[in-house]
Design a protein around this motif. Structure first.
Motif, mmCIF file in Angstrom:
data_model
loop_
_atom_site.group_PDB
_atom_site.id
_atom_site.type_symbol
_atom_site.label_atom_id
_atom_site.label_comp_id
_atom_site.label_asym_id
_atom_site.label_seq_id
_atom_site.Cartn_x
_atom_site.Cartn_y
_atom_site.Cartn_z
ATOM 1 N N THR A 15 0.812 -1.220 0.000
ATOM 2 C CA THR A 15 0.000 0.000 0.000
ATOM 3 C C THR A 15 0.848 1.274 0.000
ATOM 4 N N SER A 17 4.281 3.764 -1.374
ATOM 5 C CA SER A 17 4.675 4.398 -2.632
ATOM 6 C C SER A 17 5.387 3.409 -3.564
ATOM 7 N N VAL A 18 6.351 2.659 -3.040
ATOM 8 C CA VAL A 18 7.045 1.659 -3.875
ATOM 9 C C VAL A 18 6.070 0.536 -4.246
ATOM 10 N N ASN A 41 0.436 -2.157 6.791
ATOM 11 C CA ASN A 41 0.434 -2.106 8.250
ATOM 12 C C ASN A 41 -1.008 -2.120 8.740
ATOM 13 N N CYS A 42 -1.776 -1.080 8.343
ATOM 14 C CA CYS A 42 -3.191 -1.063 8.764
ATOM 15 C C CYS A 42 -4.103 -0.415 7.720
ATOM 16 N N ASN A 43 -3.572 -0.132 6.548
ATOM 17 C CA ASN A 43 -4.404 0.493 5.509
ATOM 18 C C ASN A 43 -5.277 -0.597 4.869
ATOM 19 N N GLU A 128 16.403 0.457 5.304
ATOM 20 C CA GLU A 128 16.659 0.440 6.754
ATOM 21 C C GLU A 128 16.953 -0.980 7.241
ATOM 22 N N ASP A 152 16.344 0.637 -4.786
ATOM 23 C CA ASP A 152 16.739 2.031 -4.581
ATOM 24 C C ASP A 152 17.372 2.531 -5.881
ATOM 25 N N GLY A 207 7.084 8.084 0.129
ATOM 26 C CA GLY A 207 6.459 8.045 1.445
ATOM 27 C C GLY A 207 7.053 9.125 2.357
HETATM 28 P P1 NDP Z 1 5.418 4.298 2.383
HETATM 29 O O1 NDP Z 1 5.349 4.979 3.683
HETATM 30 O O2 NDP Z 1 4.793 4.930 1.201
HETATM 31 O O3 NDP Z 1 4.824 2.809 2.506
HETATM 32 C C1 NDP Z 1 5.250 1.972 3.533
HETATM 33 C C2 NDP Z 1 4.597 0.621 3.432
HETATM 34 O O4 NDP Z 1 4.999 -0.149 4.576
HETATM 35 C C3 NDP Z 1 3.072 0.664 3.473
HETATM 36 O O5 NDP Z 1 2.573 -0.448 2.768
HETATM 37 C C4 NDP Z 1 2.786 0.543 4.969
HETATM 38 O O6 NDP Z 1 1.467 0.052 5.238
HETATM 39 C C5 NDP Z 1 3.830 -0.495 5.344
HETATM 40 N N1 NDP Z 1 4.208 -0.415 6.762
HETATM 41 C C6 NDP Z 1 4.505 0.703 7.473
HETATM 42 N N2 NDP Z 1 4.807 0.372 8.736
HETATM 43 C C7 NDP Z 1 4.676 -0.966 8.829
HETATM 44 C C8 NDP Z 1 4.813 -1.897 9.887
HETATM 45 N N3 NDP Z 1 5.177 -1.495 11.121
HETATM 46 N N4 NDP Z 1 4.598 -3.205 9.634
HETATM 47 C C9 NDP Z 1 4.255 -3.618 8.392
HETATM 48 N N5 NDP Z 1 4.093 -2.785 7.346
HETATM 49 C C10 NDP Z 1 4.315 -1.477 7.560
HETATM 50 O O7 NDP Z 1 6.984 4.035 2.110
HETATM 51 P P2 NDP Z 1 7.761 4.040 0.712
HETATM 52 O O8 NDP Z 1 7.068 3.169 -0.268
HETATM 53 O O9 NDP Z 1 8.112 5.425 0.366
HETATM 54 O O10 NDP Z 1 9.141 3.336 1.146
HETATM 55 C C11 NDP Z 1 9.221 1.952 1.421
HETATM 56 C C12 NDP Z 1 10.677 1.574 1.555
HETATM 57 O O11 NDP Z 1 11.313 1.766 0.290
HETATM 58 C C13 NDP Z 1 11.461 2.447 2.544
HETATM 59 O O12 NDP Z 1 12.418 1.679 3.197
HETATM 60 C C14 NDP Z 1 12.145 3.482 1.664
HETATM 61 O O13 NDP Z 1 13.344 3.967 2.221
HETATM 62 C C15 NDP Z 1 12.410 2.648 0.415
HETATM 63 N N6 NDP Z 1 12.503 3.438 -0.807
HETATM 64 C C16 NDP Z 1 11.430 4.177 -1.224
HETATM 65 C C17 NDP Z 1 11.486 4.940 -2.379
HETATM 66 C C18 NDP Z 1 10.302 5.721 -2.846
HETATM 67 O O14 NDP Z 1 10.367 6.299 -3.944
HETATM 68 N N7 NDP Z 1 9.212 5.784 -2.131
HETATM 69 C C19 NDP Z 1 12.726 4.996 -3.158
HETATM 70 C C20 NDP Z 1 13.767 4.137 -2.672
HETATM 71 C C21 NDP Z 1 13.659 3.391 -1.536
HETATM 72 P P3 NDP Z 1 0.237 1.084 5.556
HETATM 73 O O15 NDP Z 1 -0.112 1.689 4.218
HETATM 74 O O16 NDP Z 1 -0.832 0.224 6.093
HETATM 75 O O17 NDP Z 1 0.762 2.099 6.520
#
Ligand code: NDP
Length: 388
Positions: A15, A17-18, A41-43, A128, A152, A207
Protein backbone atom coordinates in the motif's frame (compact mmCIF):
# COMPACT_ATOMS: atom_id res chain seq x y z
CA UNK A 1 7.63 -10.06 -21.00
CA UNK A 2 5.76 -12.66 -23.01
CA UNK A 3 2.30 -13.85 -22.08
CA UNK A 4 2.23 -17.36 -20.65
CA UNK A 5 5.53 -16.95 -18.80
CA UNK A 6 3.70 -16.26 -15.53
CA UNK A 7 5.89 -15.59 -12.48
CA UNK A 8 4.79 -15.33 -8.87
CA UNK A 9 5.34 -12.22 -6.78
CA UNK A 10 4.82 -11.06 -3.19
CA UNK A 11 4.85 -7.39 -2.26
CA UNK A 12 5.65 -6.48 1.33
CA UNK A 13 4.42 -2.91 1.81
CA UNK A 14 1.96 -3.09 -1.09
CA UNK A 15 0.00 0.00 0.00
CA UNK A 16 3.04 2.30 0.04
CA UNK A 17 4.67 4.40 -2.63
CA UNK A 18 7.04 1.66 -3.87
CA UNK A 19 4.22 -0.88 -3.57
CA UNK A 20 1.94 1.29 -5.73
CA UNK A 21 4.64 1.78 -8.39
CA UNK A 22 5.27 -1.96 -8.46
CA UNK A 23 1.58 -2.79 -8.78
CA UNK A 24 1.20 -0.20 -11.54
CA UNK A 25 3.76 -2.15 -13.60
CA UNK A 26 2.13 -5.48 -12.74
CA UNK A 27 -1.27 -4.08 -13.76
CA UNK A 28 0.16 -3.31 -17.21
CA UNK A 29 1.52 -6.86 -17.52
CA UNK A 30 -1.31 -8.68 -15.78
CA UNK A 31 -0.79 -12.04 -17.52
CA UNK A 32 2.90 -12.13 -16.65
CA UNK A 33 2.36 -12.29 -12.90
CA UNK A 34 0.57 -14.32 -10.24
CA UNK A 35 0.29 -12.44 -6.93
CA UNK A 36 0.96 -14.48 -3.79
CA UNK A 37 1.06 -12.11 -0.79
CA UNK A 38 0.29 -8.42 -0.39
CA UNK A 39 0.94 -6.71 2.95
CA UNK A 40 0.31 -3.38 4.71
CA UNK A 41 0.43 -2.11 8.25
CA UNK A 42 -3.19 -1.06 8.76
CA UNK A 43 -4.40 0.49 5.51
CA UNK A 44 -7.15 -2.12 5.26
CA UNK A 45 -9.32 -0.52 2.58
CA UNK A 46 -6.43 -0.14 0.13
CA UNK A 47 -4.95 -3.54 0.90
CA UNK A 48 -8.26 -5.35 0.46
CA UNK A 49 -8.94 -3.51 -2.81
CA UNK A 50 -5.51 -4.46 -4.16
CA UNK A 51 -5.81 -8.06 -2.99
CA UNK A 52 -9.16 -8.38 -4.79
CA UNK A 53 -7.93 -6.61 -7.93
CA UNK A 54 -4.82 -8.77 -8.24
CA UNK A 55 -6.37 -11.99 -6.95
CA UNK A 56 -3.76 -12.36 -4.18
CA UNK A 57 -3.56 -15.64 -2.27
CA UNK A 58 -3.18 -13.82 1.05
CA UNK A 59 -3.38 -10.28 2.44
CA UNK A 60 -1.63 -9.45 5.71
CA UNK A 61 -1.71 -6.45 8.06
CA UNK A 62 1.30 -5.91 10.33
CA UNK A 63 -0.92 -4.37 13.00
CA UNK A 64 -2.93 -7.28 14.34
CA UNK A 65 -5.66 -5.00 15.68
CA UNK A 66 -6.59 -4.26 12.05
CA UNK A 67 -7.18 -7.93 11.18
CA UNK A 68 -10.93 -8.02 11.95
CA UNK A 69 -11.47 -5.15 9.50
CA UNK A 70 -9.35 -6.89 6.88
CA UNK A 71 -11.34 -10.12 7.31
CA UNK A 72 -14.55 -8.17 6.83
CA UNK A 73 -13.21 -6.33 3.77
CA UNK A 74 -12.17 -9.62 2.16
CA UNK A 75 -15.30 -11.57 3.08
CA UNK A 76 -16.47 -13.80 0.24
CA UNK A 77 -13.35 -13.22 -1.86
CA UNK A 78 -11.61 -16.50 -0.99
CA UNK A 79 -8.48 -14.49 -0.16
CA UNK A 80 -6.80 -15.46 3.11
CA UNK A 81 -6.39 -12.71 5.70
CA UNK A 82 -3.79 -12.62 8.47
CA UNK A 83 -2.31 -10.12 10.93
CA UNK A 84 0.74 -9.49 13.11
CA UNK A 85 4.50 -9.66 12.72
CA UNK A 86 4.66 -13.45 12.57
CA UNK A 87 1.94 -13.49 9.91
CA UNK A 88 4.01 -11.03 7.83
CA UNK A 89 6.98 -13.38 8.11
CA UNK A 90 4.87 -16.45 7.28
CA UNK A 91 3.47 -14.71 4.20
CA UNK A 92 6.95 -13.58 3.15
CA UNK A 93 8.13 -17.19 3.47
CA UNK A 94 5.57 -18.46 0.97
CA UNK A 95 7.30 -19.52 -2.24
CA UNK A 96 7.41 -16.68 -4.78
CA UNK A 97 9.68 -16.08 -7.76
CA UNK A 98 10.17 -12.49 -6.64
CA UNK A 99 9.55 -10.70 -3.35
CA UNK A 100 9.48 -6.92 -3.30
CA UNK A 101 10.61 -5.75 0.16
CA UNK A 102 8.99 -2.31 0.45
CA UNK A 103 7.93 -1.96 4.08
CA UNK A 104 9.32 1.25 5.55
CA UNK A 105 11.82 1.07 8.41
CA UNK A 106 13.28 -1.71 10.48
CA UNK A 107 9.73 -3.11 10.74
CA UNK A 108 10.48 -4.68 7.35
CA UNK A 109 13.55 -6.56 8.53
CA UNK A 110 12.03 -9.79 9.89
CA UNK A 111 9.70 -10.33 6.87
CA UNK A 112 12.56 -9.57 4.47
CA UNK A 113 14.77 -12.10 6.29
CA UNK A 114 11.95 -14.66 6.05
CA UNK A 115 11.89 -14.15 2.26
CA UNK A 116 15.69 -14.40 2.07
CA UNK A 117 15.58 -17.69 3.99
CA UNK A 118 13.52 -19.17 1.14
CA UNK A 119 16.51 -18.60 -1.15
CA UNK A 120 14.48 -16.66 -3.71
CA UNK A 121 14.98 -13.32 -5.42
CA UNK A 122 14.30 -10.24 -3.32
CA UNK A 123 13.91 -6.78 -4.84
CA UNK A 124 15.01 -4.70 -1.87
CA UNK A 125 13.63 -1.19 -1.37
CA UNK A 126 13.63 -1.38 2.43
CA UNK A 127 17.09 0.11 2.97
CA UNK A 128 16.66 0.44 6.75
CA UNK A 129 16.54 -3.37 7.01
CA UNK A 130 19.92 -3.77 5.29
CA UNK A 131 21.49 -0.88 7.21
CA UNK A 132 20.36 -2.35 10.55
CA UNK A 133 21.13 -5.98 9.85
CA UNK A 134 24.20 -5.47 7.63
CA UNK A 135 26.31 -8.62 7.78
CA UNK A 136 23.44 -10.65 9.27
CA UNK A 137 21.41 -10.06 6.12
CA UNK A 138 24.24 -10.46 3.60
CA UNK A 139 25.36 -13.68 5.33
CA UNK A 140 21.77 -15.01 5.14
CA UNK A 141 21.64 -14.14 1.43
CA UNK A 142 24.84 -16.13 0.84
CA UNK A 143 23.80 -19.02 3.11
CA UNK A 144 20.40 -19.48 1.49
CA UNK A 145 21.52 -18.80 -2.09
CA UNK A 146 19.12 -15.84 -2.34
CA UNK A 147 19.53 -12.98 -4.82
CA UNK A 148 19.18 -9.34 -3.74
CA UNK A 149 18.22 -6.91 -6.49
CA UNK A 150 18.48 -3.25 -5.45
CA UNK A 151 15.31 -1.20 -5.98
CA UNK A 152 16.74 2.03 -4.58
CA UNK A 153 17.35 4.08 -7.73
CA UNK A 154 21.00 4.82 -6.86
CA UNK A 155 21.87 1.20 -6.09
CA UNK A 156 19.92 -0.03 -9.06
CA UNK A 157 21.98 2.39 -11.19
CA UNK A 158 25.22 1.07 -9.69
CA UNK A 159 24.05 -2.52 -10.19
CA UNK A 160 23.44 -1.75 -13.87
CA UNK A 161 26.79 0.07 -14.26
CA UNK A 162 28.66 -2.86 -12.70
CA UNK A 163 27.12 -5.40 -15.04
CA UNK A 164 29.73 -7.11 -17.19
CA UNK A 165 32.62 -5.60 -15.24
CA UNK A 166 34.94 -6.91 -12.52
CA UNK A 167 34.55 -5.41 -9.07
CA UNK A 168 38.38 -5.29 -8.78
CA UNK A 169 38.41 -2.77 -11.62
CA UNK A 170 36.15 -0.31 -9.78
CA UNK A 171 38.01 2.82 -8.71
CA UNK A 172 35.08 4.65 -7.17
CA UNK A 173 31.32 4.66 -6.81
CA UNK A 174 29.50 7.99 -6.86
CA UNK A 175 26.08 8.15 -5.25
CA UNK A 176 24.10 11.09 -6.54
CA UNK A 177 21.76 12.99 -4.22
CA UNK A 178 19.12 15.52 -5.16
CA UNK A 179 19.83 17.43 -1.96
CA UNK A 180 16.12 17.39 -1.13
CA UNK A 181 13.64 20.28 -0.88
CA UNK A 182 15.68 22.24 1.69
CA UNK A 183 19.02 22.04 -0.13
CA UNK A 184 19.52 25.79 -0.42
CA UNK A 185 18.09 26.76 3.00
CA UNK A 186 20.31 28.41 5.62
CA UNK A 187 20.65 27.18 9.21
CA UNK A 188 17.95 29.50 10.52
CA UNK A 189 15.47 28.45 7.83
CA UNK A 190 16.24 24.77 8.45
CA UNK A 191 15.47 25.21 12.14
CA UNK A 192 11.97 26.40 11.19
CA UNK A 193 11.25 23.82 8.44
CA UNK A 194 7.82 22.22 8.84
CA UNK A 195 6.97 18.58 8.06
CA UNK A 196 5.01 19.73 4.98
CA UNK A 197 8.05 21.62 3.68
CA UNK A 198 10.42 18.72 4.39
CA UNK A 199 8.16 16.24 2.59
CA UNK A 200 7.70 18.36 -0.53
CA UNK A 201 10.44 16.71 -2.57
CA UNK A 202 11.13 18.51 -5.86
CA UNK A 203 11.80 15.38 -7.97
CA UNK A 204 10.43 12.24 -6.31
CA UNK A 205 7.00 11.31 -4.98
CA UNK A 206 7.73 9.09 -1.97
CA UNK A 207 6.46 8.05 1.44
CA UNK A 208 6.74 10.53 4.34
CA UNK A 209 9.68 8.90 6.14
CA UNK A 210 12.03 8.66 3.17
CA UNK A 211 11.00 12.18 2.11
CA UNK A 212 12.14 13.57 5.48
CA UNK A 213 15.31 11.46 5.19
CA UNK A 214 15.91 13.04 1.83
CA UNK A 215 15.54 16.52 3.32
CA UNK A 216 17.97 15.79 6.19
CA UNK A 217 20.30 13.81 3.88
CA UNK A 218 19.96 10.77 6.19
CA UNK A 219 18.59 9.03 3.13
CA UNK A 220 21.98 9.43 1.44
CA UNK A 221 23.73 8.40 4.65
CA UNK A 222 21.66 5.20 4.79
CA UNK A 223 22.38 4.67 1.09
CA UNK A 224 26.11 4.98 1.69
CA UNK A 225 25.90 2.10 4.17
CA UNK A 226 23.52 0.21 1.86
CA UNK A 227 25.98 0.54 -1.04
CA UNK A 228 28.82 -0.71 1.13
CA UNK A 229 26.82 -3.88 1.91
CA UNK A 230 25.51 -4.47 -1.61
CA UNK A 231 28.76 -3.92 -3.49
CA UNK A 232 32.14 -5.08 -2.16
CA UNK A 233 33.83 -1.68 -2.44
CA UNK A 234 35.59 0.02 0.49
CA UNK A 235 33.72 2.85 2.18
CA UNK A 236 36.48 5.30 1.28
CA UNK A 237 35.79 4.65 -2.39
CA UNK A 238 32.11 5.54 -2.19
CA UNK A 239 31.46 9.26 -2.46
CA UNK A 240 28.36 11.43 -2.58
CA UNK A 241 27.71 14.26 -5.00
CA UNK A 242 24.71 16.58 -5.06
CA UNK A 243 22.93 16.52 -8.41
CA UNK A 244 19.67 18.48 -8.03
CA UNK A 245 18.05 17.31 -11.29
CA UNK A 246 18.05 13.57 -10.27
CA UNK A 247 18.72 12.49 -13.85
CA UNK A 248 21.97 10.62 -13.25
CA UNK A 249 21.03 8.08 -10.61
CA UNK A 250 24.62 7.08 -9.73
CA UNK A 251 27.96 6.32 -11.37
CA UNK A 252 30.77 3.79 -11.32
CA UNK A 253 34.28 4.92 -12.16
CA UNK A 254 36.73 2.27 -13.38
CA UNK A 255 40.51 2.22 -13.02
CA UNK A 256 41.02 3.05 -16.70
CA UNK A 257 39.32 6.42 -16.21
CA UNK A 258 35.95 5.42 -17.68
CA UNK A 259 32.88 6.43 -15.69
CA UNK A 260 29.60 4.62 -16.39
CA UNK A 261 26.39 6.35 -15.34
CA UNK A 262 22.74 5.32 -15.44
CA UNK A 263 20.28 8.05 -16.42
CA UNK A 264 16.52 8.01 -16.38
CA UNK A 265 13.36 9.85 -15.36
CA UNK A 266 12.96 10.32 -11.61
CA UNK A 267 10.21 7.73 -11.36
CA UNK A 268 10.63 4.62 -9.25
CA UNK A 269 8.94 2.53 -11.93
CA UNK A 270 12.24 2.57 -13.84
CA UNK A 271 14.40 0.82 -11.20
CA UNK A 272 11.45 -1.37 -10.17
CA UNK A 273 10.97 -2.47 -13.80
CA UNK A 274 14.66 -3.30 -13.94
CA UNK A 275 14.15 -5.65 -10.97
CA UNK A 276 10.89 -7.13 -12.26
CA UNK A 277 12.37 -7.99 -15.66
CA UNK A 278 15.94 -8.76 -14.54
CA UNK A 279 18.06 -10.01 -16.25
CA UNK A 280 15.93 -8.83 -19.18
CA UNK A 281 14.16 -5.51 -19.79
CA UNK A 282 10.49 -4.61 -19.96
CA UNK A 283 8.39 -1.69 -21.21
CA UNK A 284 7.38 1.12 -18.86
CA UNK A 285 4.87 3.90 -19.58
CA UNK A 286 7.54 6.57 -19.11
CA UNK A 287 8.64 9.05 -21.71
CA UNK A 288 12.34 8.78 -22.54
CA UNK A 289 14.63 11.51 -21.24
CA UNK A 290 14.73 14.66 -23.34
CA UNK A 291 18.25 15.88 -22.60
CA UNK A 292 17.98 18.96 -24.78
CA UNK A 293 14.86 20.01 -22.87
CA UNK A 294 16.66 19.38 -19.56
CA UNK A 295 19.40 21.70 -20.77
CA UNK A 296 21.93 21.25 -18.02
CA UNK A 297 22.93 18.84 -15.30
CA UNK A 298 24.68 20.33 -12.28
CA UNK A 299 26.79 18.85 -9.48
CA UNK A 300 27.91 20.14 -6.06
CA UNK A 301 29.85 18.79 -3.08
CA UNK A 302 27.59 18.05 -0.07
CA UNK A 303 27.54 20.60 2.76
CA UNK A 304 27.99 18.54 5.92
CA UNK A 305 27.77 21.62 8.16
CA UNK A 306 24.11 22.25 7.36
CA UNK A 307 23.37 18.57 6.68
CA UNK A 308 25.51 16.45 9.06
CA UNK A 309 23.69 13.19 8.27
CA UNK A 310 26.13 11.88 5.68
CA UNK A 311 29.05 12.48 8.03
CA UNK A 312 27.22 10.66 10.84
CA UNK A 313 26.45 7.71 8.57
CA UNK A 314 30.04 7.49 7.33
CA UNK A 315 31.32 7.64 10.91
CA UNK A 316 28.83 4.95 11.98
CA UNK A 317 29.90 2.69 9.12
CA UNK A 318 33.57 3.26 9.97
CA UNK A 319 32.95 2.62 13.66
CA UNK A 320 31.30 -0.67 12.72
CA UNK A 321 29.71 -2.90 15.34
CA UNK A 322 26.07 -2.04 15.85
CA UNK A 323 26.60 1.66 15.05
CA UNK A 324 24.66 1.59 11.73
CA UNK A 325 21.70 -0.15 13.43
CA UNK A 326 21.78 2.41 16.23
CA UNK A 327 21.96 5.29 13.74
CA UNK A 328 18.99 3.92 11.85
CA UNK A 329 16.86 3.34 14.95
CA UNK A 330 17.60 6.80 16.37
CA UNK A 331 16.79 8.38 13.01
CA UNK A 332 13.48 6.49 12.73
CA UNK A 333 12.47 7.65 16.21
CA UNK A 334 13.54 11.26 15.52
CA UNK A 335 11.78 11.40 12.13
CA UNK A 336 8.57 10.12 13.74
CA UNK A 337 8.87 12.85 16.41
CA UNK A 338 9.46 15.51 13.73
CA UNK A 339 6.48 14.34 11.68
CA UNK A 340 4.34 14.43 14.83
CA UNK A 341 5.37 18.05 15.37
CA UNK A 342 7.30 17.29 18.57
CA UNK A 343 10.79 18.42 17.53
CA UNK A 344 12.29 20.89 15.07
CA UNK A 345 13.87 19.66 11.84
CA UNK A 346 17.50 20.24 12.86
CA UNK A 347 17.00 18.28 16.09
CA UNK A 348 16.83 15.00 14.07
CA UNK A 349 20.57 14.94 13.37
CA UNK A 350 21.40 16.20 16.88
CA UNK A 351 19.49 13.33 18.49
CA UNK A 352 21.11 10.75 16.20
CA UNK A 353 24.58 12.12 17.01
CA UNK A 354 23.88 12.08 20.77
CA UNK A 355 22.74 8.46 20.65
CA UNK A 356 25.81 7.48 18.62
CA UNK A 357 28.07 9.10 21.26
CA UNK A 358 26.93 6.51 23.80
CA UNK A 359 28.41 3.00 24.12
CA UNK A 360 27.72 1.03 20.94
CA UNK A 361 27.12 -2.74 21.18
CA UNK A 362 29.24 -5.11 19.08
CA UNK A 363 28.02 -6.15 15.64
CA UNK A 364 24.88 -8.30 15.91
CA UNK A 365 25.20 -11.90 14.78
CA UNK A 366 21.52 -12.84 14.50
CA UNK A 367 18.18 -11.32 13.58
CA UNK A 368 17.15 -11.41 17.26
CA UNK A 369 20.24 -9.40 18.22
CA UNK A 370 19.58 -6.80 15.50
CA UNK A 371 16.00 -6.38 16.71
CA UNK A 372 17.14 -6.07 20.33
CA UNK A 373 19.71 -3.39 19.41
CA UNK A 374 17.12 -1.58 17.32
CA UNK A 375 14.57 -1.62 20.15
CA UNK A 376 17.08 -0.41 22.73
CA UNK A 377 18.41 2.44 20.54
CA UNK A 378 14.85 3.49 19.69
CA UNK A 379 13.93 3.59 23.39
CA UNK A 380 17.00 5.69 24.22
CA UNK A 381 16.27 8.08 21.38
CA UNK A 382 12.66 8.47 22.54
CA UNK A 383 13.88 9.28 26.06
CA UNK A 384 16.16 11.95 24.65
CA UNK A 385 13.37 13.29 22.45
CA UNK A 386 11.06 13.68 25.42
CA UNK A 387 13.52 15.76 27.41
CA UNK A 388 14.40 17.81 24.29
P1 NDP B 1 5.42 4.30 2.38
O1 NDP B 1 5.35 4.98 3.68
O2 NDP B 1 4.79 4.93 1.20
O3 NDP B 1 4.82 2.81 2.51
C1 NDP B 1 5.25 1.97 3.53
C2 NDP B 1 4.60 0.62 3.43
O4 NDP B 1 5.00 -0.15 4.58
C3 NDP B 1 3.07 0.66 3.47
O5 NDP B 1 2.57 -0.45 2.77
C4 NDP B 1 2.79 0.54 4.97
O6 NDP B 1 1.47 0.05 5.24
C5 NDP B 1 3.83 -0.49 5.34
N1 NDP B 1 4.21 -0.41 6.76
C6 NDP B 1 4.51 0.70 7.47
N2 NDP B 1 4.81 0.37 8.74
C7 NDP B 1 4.68 -0.97 8.83
C8 NDP B 1 4.81 -1.90 9.89
N3 NDP B 1 5.18 -1.50 11.12
N4 NDP B 1 4.60 -3.21 9.63
C9 NDP B 1 4.25 -3.62 8.39
N5 NDP B 1 4.09 -2.78 7.35
C10 NDP B 1 4.31 -1.48 7.56
O7 NDP B 1 6.98 4.04 2.11
P2 NDP B 1 7.76 4.04 0.71
O8 NDP B 1 7.07 3.17 -0.27
O9 NDP B 1 8.11 5.43 0.37
O10 NDP B 1 9.14 3.34 1.15
C11 NDP B 1 9.22 1.95 1.42
C12 NDP B 1 10.68 1.57 1.56
O11 NDP B 1 11.31 1.77 0.29
C13 NDP B 1 11.46 2.45 2.54
O12 NDP B 1 12.42 1.68 3.20
C14 NDP B 1 12.14 3.48 1.66
O13 NDP B 1 13.34 3.97 2.22
C15 NDP B 1 12.41 2.65 0.41
N6 NDP B 1 12.50 3.44 -0.81
C16 NDP B 1 11.43 4.18 -1.22
C17 NDP B 1 11.49 4.94 -2.38
C18 NDP B 1 10.30 5.72 -2.85
O14 NDP B 1 10.37 6.30 -3.94
N7 NDP B 1 9.21 5.78 -2.13
C19 NDP B 1 12.73 5.00 -3.16
C20 NDP B 1 13.77 4.14 -2.67
C21 NDP B 1 13.66 3.39 -1.54
P3 NDP B 1 0.24 1.08 5.56
O15 NDP B 1 -0.11 1.69 4.22
O16 NDP B 1 -0.83 0.22 6.09
O17 NDP B 1 0.76 2.10 6.52
Amino acid sequence: MSAGASRSISILGATGSVGASTLDLIRRNRDAWRVVALTANCNVAELAALAREFGAEIAVVGDESCLPDLREALAGSGIEAAGGTQALCDAAARPADLTVAAIVGCAGLAPTMAAIEQGGTIALANKEALVSAGGVMTAAVARHGATLLPVDSEHNAIFQCLHGNRIEDVARITLTASGGPLRTWNAEQLEAATPAQAIAHPNWDMGAKISVDSATMFNKGLELIEAHHLFPVELERIRIVIHPQSVIHSMVEYRDGSTLAQLGPSDMRVPIASCLAWPQRMDTPLAPLDLAALGELTFFAPDEERFPATRLAREAAQAGGAAPAVLNAANEAAVAAFLAGNIVFTRIAVVVERILERAIPPAPTSLAEVLAIDGEARARARELLEIA
